[in-house]
Write a protein that holds these residues in place. Structure first.
Motif, PDB file in Angstrom:
ATOM      1  N   GLY A 150      40.427  35.552  36.132  1.00  0.00           N
ATOM      2  CA  GLY A 150      39.487  36.916  36.348  1.00  0.00           C
ATOM      3  C   GLY A 150      38.157  36.488  37.379  1.00  0.00           C
ATOM      4  O   GLY A 150      38.150  37.232  38.068  1.00  0.00           O
ATOM      5  N   GLU A 151      37.267  35.477  36.618  1.00  0.00           N
ATOM      6  CA  GLU A 151      36.405  35.147  38.179  1.00  0.00           C
ATOM      7  C   GLU A 151      36.863  34.815  38.921  1.00  0.00           C
ATOM      8  O   GLU A 151      36.187  35.822  40.384  1.00  0.00           O
ATOM      9  CB  GLU A 151      35.638  33.400  37.461  1.00  0.00           C
ATOM     10  CG  GLU A 151      34.847  34.024  36.427  1.00  0.00           C
ATOM     11  CD  GLU A 151      33.626  34.630  36.362  1.00  0.00           C
ATOM     12  OE1 GLU A 151      32.908  34.641  37.247  1.00  0.00           O
ATOM     13  OE2 GLU A 151      33.200  35.627  35.275  1.00  0.00           O
ATOM     14  N   VAL A 152      37.513  34.054  39.661  1.00  0.00           N
ATOM     15  CA  VAL A 152      38.431  33.665  41.020  1.00  0.00           C
ATOM     16  C   VAL A 152      38.843  35.408  41.469  1.00  0.00           C
ATOM     17  O   VAL A 152      38.462  35.801  42.551  1.00  0.00           O
ATOM     18  CB  VAL A 152      39.378  32.885  40.913  1.00  0.00           C
ATOM     19  CG1 VAL A 152      39.804  32.816  42.088  1.00  0.00           C
ATOM     20  CG2 VAL A 152      39.007  31.478  40.733  1.00  0.00           C
ATOM     21  N   SER A 153      39.569  36.062  40.877  1.00  0.00           N
ATOM     22  CA  SER A 153      39.829  37.582  41.534  1.00  0.00           C
ATOM     23  C   SER A 153      38.931  37.808  41.854  1.00  0.00           C
ATOM     24  O   SER A 153      39.002  39.278  42.924  1.00  0.00           O
ATOM     25  CB  SER A 153      40.675  38.130  40.457  1.00  0.00           C
ATOM     26  OG  SER A 153      41.199  39.132  41.019  1.00  0.00           O
ATOM     27  N   VAL A 154      37.757  38.183  40.971  1.00  0.00           N
ATOM     28  CA  VAL A 154      36.594  39.097  41.425  1.00  0.00           C
ATOM     29  C   VAL A 154      36.009  37.852  42.794  1.00  0.00           C
ATOM     30  O   VAL A 154      35.872  39.497  42.835  1.00  0.00           O
ATOM     31  CB  VAL A 154      35.587  39.467  40.688  1.00  0.00           C
ATOM     32  CG1 VAL A 154      34.215  39.581  40.869  1.00  0.00           C
ATOM     33  CG2 VAL A 154      36.376  40.441  39.146  1.00  0.00           C
ATOM     34  N   LEU A 155      35.666  37.260  42.885  1.00  0.00           N
ATOM     35  CA  LEU A 155      35.175  36.112  43.729  1.00  0.00           C
ATOM     36  C   LEU A 155      35.886  36.865  44.676  1.00  0.00           C
ATOM     37  O   LEU A 155      35.133  37.161  45.824  1.00  0.00           O
ATOM     38  CB  LEU A 155      35.115  35.135  43.304  1.00  0.00           C
ATOM     39  CG  LEU A 155      33.823  34.787  42.350  1.00  0.00           C
ATOM     40  CD1 LEU A 155      33.689  33.347  41.680  1.00  0.00           C
ATOM     41  CD2 LEU A 155      32.695  35.032  42.930  1.00  0.00           C
ATOM     42  N   ARG A 156      37.072  36.460  44.749  1.00  0.00           N
ATOM     43  CA  ARG A 156      38.207  36.671  46.061  1.00  0.00           C
ATOM     44  C   ARG A 156      37.689  38.196  46.936  1.00  0.00           C
ATOM     45  O   ARG A 156      37.860  38.343  47.721  1.00  0.00           O
ATOM     46  CB  ARG A 156      39.584  36.486  46.258  1.00  0.00           C
ATOM     47  CG  ARG A 156      40.170  36.236  46.811  1.00  0.00           C
ATOM     48  CD  ARG A 156      40.022  35.583  48.364  1.00  0.00           C
ATOM     49  NE  ARG A 156      40.868  36.016  49.204  1.00  0.00           N
ATOM     50  CZ  ARG A 156      40.534  36.445  50.590  1.00  0.00           C
ATOM     51  NH1 ARG A 156      39.317  36.707  50.303  1.00  0.00           N
ATOM     52  NH2 ARG A 156      41.474  36.583  51.155  1.00  0.00           N
ATOM     53  N   LYS A 157      37.624  39.128  45.901  1.00  0.00           N
ATOM     54  CA  LYS A 157      37.732  40.448  46.533  1.00  0.00           C
ATOM     55  C   LYS A 157      36.377  41.064  47.188  1.00  0.00           C
ATOM     56  O   LYS A 157      35.757  41.510  48.187  1.00  0.00           O
ATOM     57  CB  LYS A 157      37.892  41.238  45.434  1.00  0.00           C
ATOM     58  CG  LYS A 157      37.642  42.716  45.687  1.00  0.00           C
ATOM     59  CD  LYS A 157      38.239  43.387  44.845  1.00  0.00           C
ATOM     60  CE  LYS A 157      37.339  45.208  44.893  1.00  0.00           C
ATOM     61  NZ  LYS A 157      37.921  46.475  43.850  1.00  0.00           N
ATOM     62  N   ARG A 158      35.467  40.508  46.027  1.00  0.00           N
ATOM     63  CA  ARG A 158      33.732  40.231  46.822  1.00  0.00           C
ATOM     64  C   ARG A 158      34.057  39.715  48.272  1.00  0.00           C
ATOM     65  O   ARG A 158      33.380  40.406  49.302  1.00  0.00           O
ATOM     66  CB  ARG A 158      32.796  39.975  45.621  1.00  0.00           C
ATOM     67  CG  ARG A 158      32.580  40.908  44.643  1.00  0.00           C
ATOM     68  CD  ARG A 158      32.286  40.423  43.825  1.00  0.00           C
ATOM     69  NE  ARG A 158      29.845  40.021  44.210  1.00  0.00           N
ATOM     70  CZ  ARG A 158      29.406  41.213  44.436  1.00  0.00           C
ATOM     71  NH1 ARG A 158      30.181  42.815  43.929  1.00  0.00           N
ATOM     72  NH2 ARG A 158      28.135  41.499  44.694  1.00  0.00           N
ATOM     73  N   LEU A 159      34.275  38.040  48.223  1.00  0.00           N
ATOM     74  CA  LEU A 159      33.705  37.405  49.659  1.00  0.00           C
ATOM     75  C   LEU A 159      34.871  38.118  50.687  1.00  0.00           C
ATOM     76  O   LEU A 159      34.278  38.431  51.993  1.00  0.00           O
ATOM     77  CB  LEU A 159      34.862  36.444  49.384  1.00  0.00           C
ATOM     78  CG  LEU A 159      34.996  35.191  50.188  1.00  0.00           C
ATOM     79  CD1 LEU A 159      33.239  34.485  50.557  1.00  0.00           C
ATOM     80  CD2 LEU A 159      35.025  33.899  50.258  1.00  0.00           C
TER      81      LEU A 159
END
Length: 95
Positions: A30-39
């Motif tokens: 979940g963390e990686v998914s959110v971070l990837r989208k924001r990045l």
């Protein structure tokens, strides 16, 4: 401070240890998914506005202060990720 759920943790698989590992992996996913989208959003905006190109991002070399801040964040993040395991060890040591 992270919230701690009250009551027993649900068990979905045959082995509670595997359940804990799965919970950690899913939290990280979940963390990686959110971070990837924001990045991706940030990189797209930087490129569209002509502020920074993907090549410049790849070539960036952080200074010592940035490296130290990243290491501190990483250490704190690992503590959060491994919270389930740490809590169990504390419970076992109290018995």
């Amino acid at each position: 401070m992270p919230k701690i759920a009250k009551g027993k943790r649900p068990v979905y698989l045959d082995n509670p240890q595997i359940d804990k590992l799965l919970a950690i992996v899913m939290a990280l996913t979940g963390e990686v998914s959110v971070l990837r989208k924001r990045l991706d959003i940030i990189e797209q905006l930087l490129e569209v506005k002509g502020i920074l190109s993907p090549t410049e991002i790849e070539a960036y070399e952080p200074d010592a202060k940035v490296i130290k801040e990243r290491e501190q964040w990483c250490a704190e993040y690992i503590v959060r990720v491994l919270r389930l395991i740490q809590e169990e060890l504390q419970i076992r040591n109290q018995v």
